[in-house]
Write a protein that holds these residues in place. Structure first.
Motif, PDB file in Angstrom:
ATOM      1  N   ARG A 168       0.823  -1.210   0.000  1.00  0.00           N
ATOM      2  CA  ARG A 168       0.000   0.000   0.000  1.00  0.00           C
ATOM      3  C   ARG A 168       0.854   1.255   0.000  1.00  0.00           C
ATOM      4  O   ARG A 168       0.618   2.194  -0.773  1.00  0.00           O
ATOM      5  CB  ARG A 168      -0.914   0.005   1.217  1.00  0.00           C
ATOM      6  N   ASP A 169       1.846   1.295   0.877  1.00  0.00           N
ATOM      7  CA  ASP A 169       2.673   2.489   1.006  1.00  0.00           C
ATOM      8  C   ASP A 169       3.448   2.765  -0.274  1.00  0.00           C
ATOM      9  O   ASP A 169       3.624   3.919  -0.674  1.00  0.00           O
ATOM     10  CB  ASP A 169       3.628   2.327   2.188  1.00  0.00           C
ATOM     11  N   GLN A 170       3.903   1.697  -0.937  1.00  0.00           N
ATOM     12  CA  GLN A 170       4.601   1.865  -2.209  1.00  0.00           C
ATOM     13  C   GLN A 170       3.646   2.337  -3.294  1.00  0.00           C
ATOM     14  O   GLN A 170       3.987   3.193  -4.115  1.00  0.00           O
ATOM     15  CB  GLN A 170       5.261   0.548  -2.613  1.00  0.00           C
ATOM     16  N   TRP A 171       2.429   1.807  -3.298  1.00  0.00           N
ATOM     17  CA  TRP A 171       1.431   2.189  -4.295  1.00  0.00           C
ATOM     18  C   TRP A 171       1.061   3.658  -4.155  1.00  0.00           C
ATOM     19  O   TRP A 171       0.896   4.375  -5.147  1.00  0.00           O
ATOM     20  CB  TRP A 171       0.203   1.297  -4.126  1.00  0.00           C
ATOM     21  N   ILE A 172       0.950   4.126  -2.914  1.00  0.00           N
ATOM     22  CA  ILE A 172       0.649   5.540  -2.676  1.00  0.00           C
ATOM     23  C   ILE A 172       1.851   6.410  -2.997  1.00  0.00           C
ATOM     24  O   ILE A 172       1.724   7.525  -3.500  1.00  0.00           O
ATOM     25  CB  ILE A 172       0.222   5.751  -1.213  1.00  0.00           C
ATOM     26  N   GLY A 173       3.052   5.908  -2.696  1.00  0.00           N
ATOM     27  CA  GLY A 173       4.264   6.686  -2.866  1.00  0.00           C
ATOM     28  C   GLY A 173       4.690   7.386  -1.593  1.00  0.00           C
ATOM     29  O   GLY A 173       5.359   8.418  -1.624  1.00  0.00           O
ATOM     30  N   SER A 269      -2.027 -15.362   7.782  1.00  0.00           N
ATOM     31  CA  SER A 269      -2.058 -15.714   6.371  1.00  0.00           C
ATOM     32  C   SER A 269      -1.771 -14.489   5.510  1.00  0.00           C
ATOM     33  O   SER A 269      -2.001 -13.350   5.917  1.00  0.00           O
ATOM     34  CB  SER A 269      -3.423 -16.301   6.013  1.00  0.00           C
ATOM     35  N   VAL A 270      -1.253 -14.734   4.324  1.00  0.00           N
ATOM     36  CA  VAL A 270      -1.004 -13.653   3.369  1.00  0.00           C
ATOM     37  C   VAL A 270      -2.336 -13.296   2.704  1.00  0.00           C
ATOM     38  O   VAL A 270      -2.979 -14.152   2.087  1.00  0.00           O
ATOM     39  CB  VAL A 270       0.035 -14.076   2.321  1.00  0.00           C
ATOM     40  N   LYS A 271      -2.730 -12.045   2.833  1.00  0.00           N
ATOM     41  CA  LYS A 271      -4.028 -11.602   2.317  1.00  0.00           C
ATOM     42  C   LYS A 271      -3.831 -10.673   1.125  1.00  0.00           C
ATOM     43  O   LYS A 271      -2.787 -10.026   1.000  1.00  0.00           O
ATOM     44  CB  LYS A 271      -4.809 -10.879   3.412  1.00  0.00           C
ATOM     45  N   SER A 272      -4.834 -10.580   0.286  1.00  0.00           N
ATOM     46  CA  SER A 272      -4.802  -9.599  -0.797  1.00  0.00           C
ATOM     47  C   SER A 272      -5.273  -8.246  -0.256  1.00  0.00           C
ATOM     48  O   SER A 272      -6.129  -8.172   0.620  1.00  0.00           O
ATOM     49  CB  SER A 272      -5.684 -10.041  -1.961  1.00  0.00           C
ATOM     50  N   ILE A 273      -4.689  -7.196  -0.780  1.00  0.00           N
ATOM     51  CA  ILE A 273      -4.981  -5.829  -0.341  1.00  0.00           C
ATOM     52  C   ILE A 273      -5.822  -5.149  -1.412  1.00  0.00           C
ATOM     53  O   ILE A 273      -5.451  -5.120  -2.589  1.00  0.00           O
ATOM     54  CB  ILE A 273      -3.695  -5.020  -0.121  1.00  0.00           C
ATOM     55  N   TRP A 274      -6.957  -4.602  -0.994  1.00  0.00           N
ATOM     56  CA  TRP A 274      -7.852  -3.886  -1.902  1.00  0.00           C
ATOM     57  C   TRP A 274      -8.051  -2.469  -1.398  1.00  0.00           C
ATOM     58  O   TRP A 274      -8.105  -2.229  -0.188  1.00  0.00           O
ATOM     59  CB  TRP A 274      -9.206  -4.597  -1.979  1.00  0.00           C
ATOM     60  N   VAL A 275      -8.166  -1.514  -2.311  1.00  0.00           N
ATOM     61  CA  VAL A 275      -8.367  -0.116  -1.939  1.00  0.00           C
ATOM     62  C   VAL A 275      -9.470   0.492  -2.792  1.00  0.00           C
ATOM     63  O   VAL A 275      -9.778   0.005  -3.886  1.00  0.00           O
ATOM     64  CB  VAL A 275      -7.080   0.727  -2.090  1.00  0.00           C
ATOM     65  N   TYR A 276     -10.049   1.563  -2.257  1.00  0.00           N
ATOM     66  CA  TYR A 276     -11.095   2.281  -2.998  1.00  0.00           C
ATOM     67  C   TYR A 276     -10.915   3.779  -2.756  1.00  0.00           C
ATOM     68  O   TYR A 276     -11.144   4.262  -1.644  1.00  0.00           O
ATOM     69  CB  TYR A 276     -12.481   1.838  -2.537  1.00  0.00           C
ATOM     70  N   PRO A 277     -10.495   4.550  -3.776  1.00  0.00           N
ATOM     71  CA  PRO A 277     -10.377   6.007  -3.612  1.00  0.00           C
ATOM     72  C   PRO A 277     -11.748   6.641  -3.449  1.00  0.00           C
ATOM     73  O   PRO A 277     -12.681   6.347  -4.200  1.00  0.00           O
ATOM     74  CB  PRO A 277      -9.702   6.455  -4.912  1.00  0.00           C
ATOM     75  N   LEU A 278     -11.861   7.535  -2.482  1.00  0.00           N
ATOM     76  CA  LEU A 278     -13.125   8.219  -2.207  1.00  0.00           C
ATOM     77  C   LEU A 278     -13.225   9.565  -2.899  1.00  0.00           C
ATOM     78  O   LEU A 278     -14.316  10.125  -3.000  1.00  0.00           O
ATOM     79  CB  LEU A 278     -13.289   8.403  -0.697  1.00  0.00           C
ATOM     80  N   VAL A 279     -12.089  10.103  -3.338  1.00  0.00           N
ATOM     81  CA  VAL A 279     -12.066  11.381  -4.058  1.00  0.00           C
ATOM     82  C   VAL A 279     -11.062  11.271  -5.199  1.00  0.00           C
ATOM     83  O   VAL A 279     -10.166  10.422  -5.176  1.00  0.00           O
ATOM     84  CB  VAL A 279     -11.668  12.552  -3.123  1.00  0.00           C
ATOM     85  N   ARG A 280     -11.227  12.120  -6.187  1.00  0.00           N
ATOM     86  CA  ARG A 280     -10.348  12.035  -7.355  1.00  0.00           C
ATOM     87  C   ARG A 280      -8.904  12.389  -7.019  1.00  0.00           C
ATOM     88  O   ARG A 280      -7.971  11.779  -7.543  1.00  0.00           O
ATOM     89  CB  ARG A 280     -10.873  12.961  -8.457  1.00  0.00           C
ATOM     90  N   ASP A 281      -8.713  13.392  -6.169  1.00  0.00           N
ATOM     91  CA  ASP A 281      -7.351  13.827  -5.852  1.00  0.00           C
ATOM     92  C   ASP A 281      -6.841  13.180  -4.571  1.00  0.00           C
ATOM     93  O   ASP A 281      -6.145  13.793  -3.782  1.00  0.00           O
ATOM     94  CB  ASP A 281      -7.278  15.341  -5.742  1.00  0.00           C
ATOM     95  N   TRP A 282      -7.198  11.907  -4.360  1.00  0.00           N
ATOM     96  CA  TRP A 282      -6.842  11.206  -3.123  1.00  0.00           C
ATOM     97  C   TRP A 282      -5.341  11.177  -2.889  1.00  0.00           C
ATOM     98  O   TRP A 282      -4.881  11.314  -1.762  1.00  0.00           O
ATOM     99  CB  TRP A 282      -7.402   9.780  -3.159  1.00  0.00           C
ATOM    100  N   ARG A 283      -4.548  10.990  -3.956  1.00  0.00           N
ATOM    101  CA  ARG A 283      -3.093  10.888  -3.762  1.00  0.00           C
ATOM    102  C   ARG A 283      -2.526  12.206  -3.250  1.00  0.00           C
ATOM    103  O   ARG A 283      -1.685  12.226  -2.346  1.00  0.00           O
ATOM    104  CB  ARG A 283      -2.405  10.475  -5.059  1.00  0.00           C
ATOM    105  N   LYS A 284      -2.983  13.307  -3.797  1.00  0.00           N
ATOM    106  CA  LYS A 284      -2.532  14.616  -3.328  1.00  0.00           C
ATOM    107  C   LYS A 284      -2.905  14.812  -1.868  1.00  0.00           C
ATOM    108  O   LYS A 284      -2.116  15.317  -1.070  1.00  0.00           O
ATOM    109  CB  LYS A 284      -3.151  15.715  -4.189  1.00  0.00           C
ATOM    110  N   ARG A 285      -4.111  14.401  -1.491  1.00  0.00           N
ATOM    111  CA  ARG A 285      -4.567  14.618  -0.120  1.00  0.00           C
ATOM    112  C   ARG A 285      -3.874  13.711   0.886  1.00  0.00           C
ATOM    113  O   ARG A 285      -3.925  13.970   2.084  1.00  0.00           O
ATOM    114  CB  ARG A 285      -6.078  14.404  -0.045  1.00  0.00           C
ATOM    115  N   LEU A 286      -3.212  12.675   0.402  1.00  0.00           N
ATOM    116  CA  LEU A 286      -2.485  11.794   1.313  1.00  0.00           C
ATOM    117  C   LEU A 286      -1.081  12.298   1.616  1.00  0.00           C
ATOM    118  O   LEU A 286      -0.340  11.650   2.365  1.00  0.00           O
ATOM    119  CB  LEU A 286      -2.414  10.374   0.747  1.00  0.00           C
TER     120      LEU A 286
END
Length: 302
Positions: A168-173, A269-286
């Motif tokens: 997750r952290d890598q995907w967000i940057g 156990s190793v689980k799959s990670i799923w995400v759902y952006p709630l706003v278009r500019d979610w990456r900027k807001r993170l």
């Protein structure tokens, strides 16, 4: 203790530590909870909804004592507790139908008088069980229209995001510092349950979509800010079909440790990670600064 350091979006400097030292020494006859409340008033340290972050402060005081920065007064014996929370009843619903026949489906927060029933239902039916809630969270009921009116067909829980999640952290940057400061903007779908007696195709994905539409407003009412991203973990025996149908994105796998396991002590156990952006500019807001303080792992339990 090295300064400055951050707890959520609150920066602590040497002047803050000096205030803490002086307060603990000056009010040594007070209880630890009273000292924490006094400090929250004087720092000041409050959540966006105006509540003193007493529990967060108490955790900080314990950490400072462990590091030899302060010496807290001895713990006081606790008096007799009041009546225990009532034991809830497990909700049992039998309903087989097409989704169109049970509309409108409603996802709504659990009322205080319903929490015991929600706890008992989730503990009974969810594969992971349920003990008690810790930290920021919102419990939901899922209701559909039965033959005689609305009936409960499921339940959901949203709470604090995982402290560290490499994929997750890598995907967000995120950098490590950004993760520590901005993680409260992510909310985790900790539990999702459709009651075993309910057979309604596409209900699960429909309920997820309804929850995503209201979680930002509900979270702001309760905690004073709006999240921008949802996350969840799916056990390996499940394909995550309802999340995919609700337009969630699979971004990787967990490392096989618990959500809060910092010291590699608890294998899972190793689980799959799923995400759902709630706003278009979610990456900027993170990565942008918070306008106010937020709830996080140091925050008040509700």
């Amino acid at each position: 203790m090295d300064v400055p350091f951050w707890i959520g979006d609150r920066e602590f400097r040497e002047a803050d530590l000096e205030l803490i030292r002086n307060t603990v020494q000056r009010f040594s006859r007070l209880s630890r909870e009273e000292i924490a409340a006094t400090l929250c008033e004087n720092l000041p340290w409050k959540s966006p909804n105006g509540r003193l972050k007493v529990e967060a402060c108490h955790k900080l005081l314990l950490k400072l004592e462990q590091k030899g920065v302060i010496t807290l007064p001895p713990l006081r014996a606790q008096g007799p507790r009041g009546c225990r929370e009532r034991r809830g009843g497990v909700v049992q619903t039998q309903l087989q139908a097409c989704l169109r026949d049970v509309l409108p489906v409603i996802v709504e927060p659990v009322r205080p008088e319903e929490r015991a029933d929600w706890n008992a239902t989730m503990a009974t039916y969810h594969p992971l069980g349920y003990l008690r809630g810790i930290g920021a969270r919102i419990q939901y009921w899922i209701r559909a229209q039965g033959p005689n009116g609305p009936v409960i067909v499921g339940a959901m829980l949203f709470g604090a995001a995982a402290k560290a999640l490499a994929a997750r952290d890598q995907w967000i940057g995120w950098t490590a510092e950004q993760r520590r400061r901005y993680r409260p903007r992510i909310v985790n779908n900790n539990r999702f349950l459709i009651l075993p007696g309910v057979q309604i195709p596409h209900l699960a994905s429909h309920a997820l979509a309804l929850a995503a539409r209201r979680i930002r407003a509900d979270w702001k009412v309760r905690y004073g800010f709006e999240p921008v991203l949802l996350e969840t973990f799916v056990e390996p025996q499940y394909p995550g079909t309802c999340y995919r149908a609700a337009n969630w994105i699979e971004i990787g796998k967990t490392a096989g440790r618990g959500r809060q396991d910092r010291f590699f002590e608890y294998g899972t156990s190793v689980k799959s990670i799923w995400v759902y952006p709630l706003v278009r500019d979610w990456r900027k807001r993170l990565v942008e600064p918070f306008p106010q303080l937020v709830e996080d792992e140091w925050g008040e339990s509700r």
